[in-house]
Design a protein around this motif. Structure first.
Motif, PDB file in Angstrom:
ATOM      1  N   UNK A   1     -38.066  17.126 -69.148  1.00 37.31           N
ATOM      2  CA  UNK A   1     -38.691  16.758 -70.427  1.00 37.31           C
ATOM      3  C   UNK A   1     -40.211  16.672 -70.329  1.00 37.31           C
ATOM      4  N   UNK A   2     -40.736  16.734 -69.106  1.00 34.48           N
ATOM      5  CA  UNK A   2     -42.182  16.618 -68.896  1.00 34.48           C
ATOM      6  C   UNK A   2     -42.808  17.998 -68.724  1.00 34.48           C
ATOM      7  N   UNK A   3     -43.900  18.297 -69.429  1.00 31.70           N
ATOM      8  CA  UNK A   3     -44.597  19.574 -69.211  1.00 31.70           C
ATOM      9  C   UNK A   3     -45.351  19.550 -67.892  1.00 31.70           C
ATOM     10  N   UNK A   4     -45.455  20.706 -67.246  1.00 30.36           N
ATOM     11  CA  UNK A   4     -46.205  20.803 -65.988  1.00 30.36           C
ATOM     12  C   UNK A   4     -47.675  21.010 -66.323  1.00 30.36           C
ATOM     13  N   UNK A   5     -48.468  19.973 -66.086  1.00 30.72           N
ATOM     14  CA  UNK A   5     -49.874  20.007 -66.479  1.00 30.72           C
ATOM     15  C   UNK A   5     -50.814  19.972 -65.268  1.00 30.72           C
ATOM     16  N   UNK A   6     -50.590  19.054 -64.348  1.00 31.87           N
ATOM     17  CA  UNK A   6     -51.536  18.866 -63.239  1.00 31.87           C
ATOM     18  C   UNK A   6     -51.512  20.041 -62.269  1.00 31.87           C
ATOM     19  N   UNK A   7     -52.640  20.272 -61.642  1.00 28.93           N
ATOM     20  CA  UNK A   7     -52.757  21.358 -60.672  1.00 28.93           C
ATOM     21  C   UNK A   7     -51.816  21.139 -59.489  1.00 28.93           C
ATOM     22  N   UNK A   8     -51.659  19.868 -59.091  1.00 28.66           N
ATOM     23  CA  UNK A   8     -50.786  19.548 -57.958  1.00 28.66           C
ATOM     24  C   UNK A   8     -49.347  19.972 -58.240  1.00 28.66           C
ATOM     25  N   UNK A   9     -48.904  19.796 -59.481  1.00 30.84           N
ATOM     26  CA  UNK A   9     -47.546  20.182 -59.842  1.00 30.84           C
ATOM     27  C   UNK A   9     -47.356  21.692 -59.762  1.00 30.84           C
ATOM     28  N   UNK A  10     -48.352  22.445 -60.192  1.00 30.83           N
ATOM     29  CA  UNK A  10     -48.256  23.908 -60.156  1.00 30.83           C
ATOM     30  C   UNK A  10     -48.268  24.411 -58.713  1.00 30.83           C
ATOM     31  N   UNK A  11     -49.057  23.773 -57.864  1.00 28.36           N
ATOM     32  CA  UNK A  11     -49.053  24.141 -56.438  1.00 28.36           C
ATOM     33  C   UNK A  11     -47.668  23.913 -55.844  1.00 28.36           C
ATOM     34  N   UNK A  12     -47.056  22.783 -56.169  1.00 28.93           N
ATOM     35  CA  UNK A  12     -45.703  22.494 -55.690  1.00 28.93           C
ATOM     36  C   UNK A  12     -44.709  23.510 -56.243  1.00 28.93           C
ATOM     37  N   UNK A  13     -44.854  23.878 -57.505  1.00 27.26           N
ATOM     38  CA  UNK A  13     -43.947  24.838 -58.138  1.00 27.26           C
ATOM     39  C   UNK A  13     -43.935  26.162 -57.385  1.00 27.26           C
ATOM     40  N   UNK A  14     -45.105  26.720 -57.116  1.00 25.32           N
ATOM     41  CA  UNK A  14     -45.168  28.024 -56.463  1.00 25.32           C
ATOM     42  C   UNK A  14     -44.806  27.940 -54.985  1.00 25.32           C
ATOM     43  N   UNK A  15     -45.192  26.870 -54.333  1.00 21.86           N
ATOM     44  CA  UNK A  15     -44.826  26.707 -52.918  1.00 21.86           C
ATOM     45  C   UNK A  15     -43.313  26.625 -52.774  1.00 21.86           C
ATOM     46  N   UNK A  16     -42.692  25.817 -53.605  1.00 17.87           N
ATOM     47  CA  UNK A  16     -41.233  25.656 -53.566  1.00 17.87           C
ATOM     48  C   UNK A  16     -40.528  26.964 -53.897  1.00 17.87           C
ATOM     49  N   UNK A  17     -41.011  27.649 -54.923  1.00 23.85           N
ATOM     50  CA  UNK A  17     -40.376  28.898 -55.360  1.00 23.85           C
ATOM     51  C   UNK A  17     -40.496  29.984 -54.300  1.00 23.85           C
ATOM     52  N   UNK A  18     -41.666  30.123 -53.702  1.00 26.47           N
ATOM     53  CA  UNK A  18     -41.876  31.150 -52.676  1.00 26.47           C
ATOM     54  C   UNK A  18     -40.995  30.883 -51.457  1.00 26.47           C
ATOM     55  N   UNK A  19     -40.986  29.644 -50.983  1.00 30.36           N
ATOM     56  CA  UNK A  19     -40.168  29.296 -49.816  1.00 30.36           C
ATOM     57  C   UNK A  19     -38.687  29.524 -50.120  1.00 30.36           C
ATOM     58  N   UNK A  20     -38.248  29.111 -51.293  1.00 32.36           N
ATOM     59  CA  UNK A  20     -36.838  29.274 -51.674  1.00 32.36           C
ATOM     60  C   UNK A  20     -36.463  30.743 -51.776  1.00 32.36           C
ATOM     61  N   UNK A  21     -37.320  31.549 -52.399  1.00 36.42           N
ATOM     62  CA  UNK A  21     -37.016  32.965 -52.605  1.00 36.42           C
ATOM     63  C   UNK A  21     -36.968  33.732 -51.298  1.00 36.42           C
ATOM     64  N   UNK A  22     -37.955  33.526 -50.430  1.00 31.00           N
ATOM     65  CA  UNK A  22     -37.989  34.251 -49.157  1.00 31.00           C
ATOM     66  C   UNK A  22     -36.857  33.791 -48.249  1.00 31.00           C
ATOM     67  N   UNK A  23     -36.568  32.494 -48.241  1.00 26.58           N
ATOM     68  CA  UNK A  23     -35.446  31.984 -47.440  1.00 26.58           C
ATOM     69  C   UNK A  23     -34.130  32.597 -47.911  1.00 26.58           C
ATOM     70  N   UNK A  24     -33.963  32.760 -49.215  1.00 24.19           N
ATOM     71  CA  UNK A  24     -32.742  33.354 -49.764  1.00 24.19           C
ATOM     72  C   UNK A  24     -32.605  34.809 -49.322  1.00 24.19           C
ATOM     73  N   UNK A  25     -33.710  35.558 -49.388  1.00 21.52           N
ATOM     74  CA  UNK A  25     -33.663  36.967 -48.975  1.00 21.52           C
ATOM     75  C   UNK A  25     -33.332  37.100 -47.496  1.00 21.52           C
ATOM     76  N   UNK A  26     -33.878  36.208 -46.662  1.00 22.91           N
ATOM     77  CA  UNK A  26     -33.579  36.246 -45.226  1.00 22.91           C
ATOM     78  C   UNK A  26     -32.139  35.837 -44.941  1.00 22.91           C
ATOM     79  N   UNK A  27     -31.590  34.947 -45.770  1.00 22.32           N
ATOM     80  CA  UNK A  27     -30.204  34.531 -45.559  1.00 22.32           C
ATOM     81  C   UNK A  27     -29.239  35.677 -45.837  1.00 22.32           C
ATOM     82  N   UNK A  28     -29.640  36.602 -46.734  1.00 24.97           N
ATOM     83  CA  UNK A  28     -28.817  37.771 -47.031  1.00 24.97           C
ATOM     84  C   UNK A  28     -28.903  38.813 -45.928  1.00 24.97           C
ATOM     85  N   UNK A  29     -30.103  38.985 -45.371  1.00 22.21           N
ATOM     86  CA  UNK A  29     -30.310  39.972 -44.303  1.00 22.21           C
ATOM     87  C   UNK A  29     -31.458  39.496 -43.410  1.00 22.21           C
ATOM     88  N   UNK A  30     -31.147  38.833 -42.288  1.00 25.31           N
ATOM     89  CA  UNK A  30     -32.193  38.297 -41.403  1.00 25.31           C
ATOM     90  C   UNK A  30     -33.151  39.355 -40.863  1.00 25.31           C
TER      91      UNK A  30
END
Length: 409
Positions: free
Chosen positions: A329-358
């Motif tokens: 329910x909260x909009x993402x406004x602060x810069x710190x939140x956006x940094x966390x968003x992209x860091x989390x997304x990048x780590x999650x996405x690359x980890x997922x791709x490696x889990x499919x094919x190391x």
């Protein structure tokens, strides 16, 4: 789990009782102290009744602001868990406000009172409490000039609260201190020059100068205590919670090694980006570590995350960022939140791709560019404070870390 819930319930109950006792003391001592002071100043029964009746709604406003701040979790720093600091300072300030009428009106050190009350609570409570105390001194003093003094000190206190509101964990107080003292001196000097029917003399500025010196000494004492009790304590707290061997992270590792290592990698990326963008890296790193700590209580909901942060007395800024990130329910406004968003997304996405094919060889610029494009097009960062240049720099930082991504295989 039931035992932990019982312990949490007892702690909350104890905190509530302590807060209610403090609020009762504030209400009782303000009303009784004002009435007693009126009697000592030889006021009539009608005057005593009128002054006390005017003061009590004001102090009820202070108590309501305290309750609302607890409900909305809007206290500055860790003041919510140490409300006695505000209570003690308020009662000391109350004693001062009851005796100030014996001093010249230009010598009341309300600037220090307003700022001190704000630092140990928040802006709303500081304004409310400071105004009530100023009103008490003004009514006890009486006379036609009390209204002028009220506005002079109210403006000075308001400016002091505003400029000190920008003080963060780095605790750079030089400029706010100079600005608030200068405004106070100007206001007091204008009062002396415009509202005193005398020729302009150097002696007219003596009382404002003494007031300024007293306020400076009081503010230095308050700020010194504030730095030791809150700022340095918060820095130690960040050192503790940003340690991978922190008990809470050890508990996460026991519950899920996958979540633990995801938190470690996300925190690393958050730290790297925050330092390059000149953000508070301690806050962003902590958010990287604990953005999914809610799973220790089941699902990673904002309610579970908030409960864990309250139990472990997390810094206010970390809770604000994680609320933006986890609470849908909260909009993402602060810069710190956006940094966390992209860091989390990048780590999650690359980890997922490696889990499919190391053994897969990833085109990191392409993968990261695609993630950035999708996030921007989704509109999730439309209301953020992040500039386009900062977004591009964050993207470059994440691409530069391609050697680190091998740790995710």
């Amino acid at each position: 789990m039931e035992k932990n819930n019982e312990t949490d319930s007892r702690i909350k109950k104890k905190d509530n009782i302590s807060r209610k006792v403090q609020e009762f003391l504030i209400f009782l001592l303000t009303g009784a102290g004002t009435g007693l002071a009126c009697w000592l100043y030889n006021r009539s029964v009608i005057e005593i009744s009128g002054i006390v009746i005017l003061v009590l709604p004001g102090i009820c406003g202070v108590i309501f602001s305290m309750e609302q701040s607890v409900e909305n979790d809007t206290f500055l720093f860790d003041n919510r868990y140490h409300m006695w600091r505000f209570t003690v300072l308020y009662l000391i300030s109350l004693a001062g406000s009851l005796t100030f009428p014996m001093l010249p009106q230009g010598g009341w050190p309300f600037l220090a009172i307003f700022i001190g009350l704000m630092l140990f609570s928040n802006q709303t409570i500081g304004i409310f409490a400071g105004t009530v105390l100023l009103m008490i001194s003004g009514m006890l003093h009486g006379g036609s000039e009390c209204y002028i003094s009220f506005f002079v000190y109210f403006v000075g206190g308001l400016v002091g609260i505003i400029v000190f509101s920008y003080v963060n964990i780095s605790f750079k107080v030089g400029l706010p201190l100079i600005v608030s003292l200068m405004v106070q001196m100007v206001c007091l000097s204008v009062q002396e020059v415009l509202y005193v029917n005398e020729q302009l003399k150097l002696q007219m500025f003596l009382i404002p100068a003494v007031n300024l010196l007293v306020c400076l000494i009081l503010l230095l004492v308050i700020l010194k205590y504030f730095s030791f009790s809150i700022v340095y304590k918060n820095q130690d707290l960040y050192m503790d919670i940003n340690d991978p061997e922190c008990p809470l992270l050890v508990e996460l590792k026991s519950a899920s090694k996958e979540e633990y290592y995801h938190a470690v990698h996300t925190a690393y990326m958050c730290d790297r980006i925050a330092k390059r963008l000149n953000l508070d890296d301690a806050v962003v790193k902590a958010c990287g570590y604990y953005h999914r700590i809610g799973i220790l209580k089941g699902e990673n909901t904002w309610e579970n995350l908030q409960l864990i942060m309250e139990e472990n007395r997390f810094p206010q800024r970390v809770r604000e960022v994680l609320k933006e990130y986890v609470d849908s329910t909260e909009p993402m406004i602060s810069k710190e939140t956006i940094v966390l968003l992209f860091s989390d997304t990048i780590i999650s996405s690359i980890s997922y791709l490696f889990s499919k094919d190391p053994q897969i060889q990833l085109d990191y610029p392409k993968v990261i560019g695609g993630i950035f494009k999708r996030r921007v097009e989704s509109g999730v960062i439309d209301r953020s404070d992040l500039t386009f240049g900062e977004l591009q720099e964050m993207k470059e930082i994440l691409v530069e870390e391609k050697l680190y991504y091998d740790f995710l295989r």
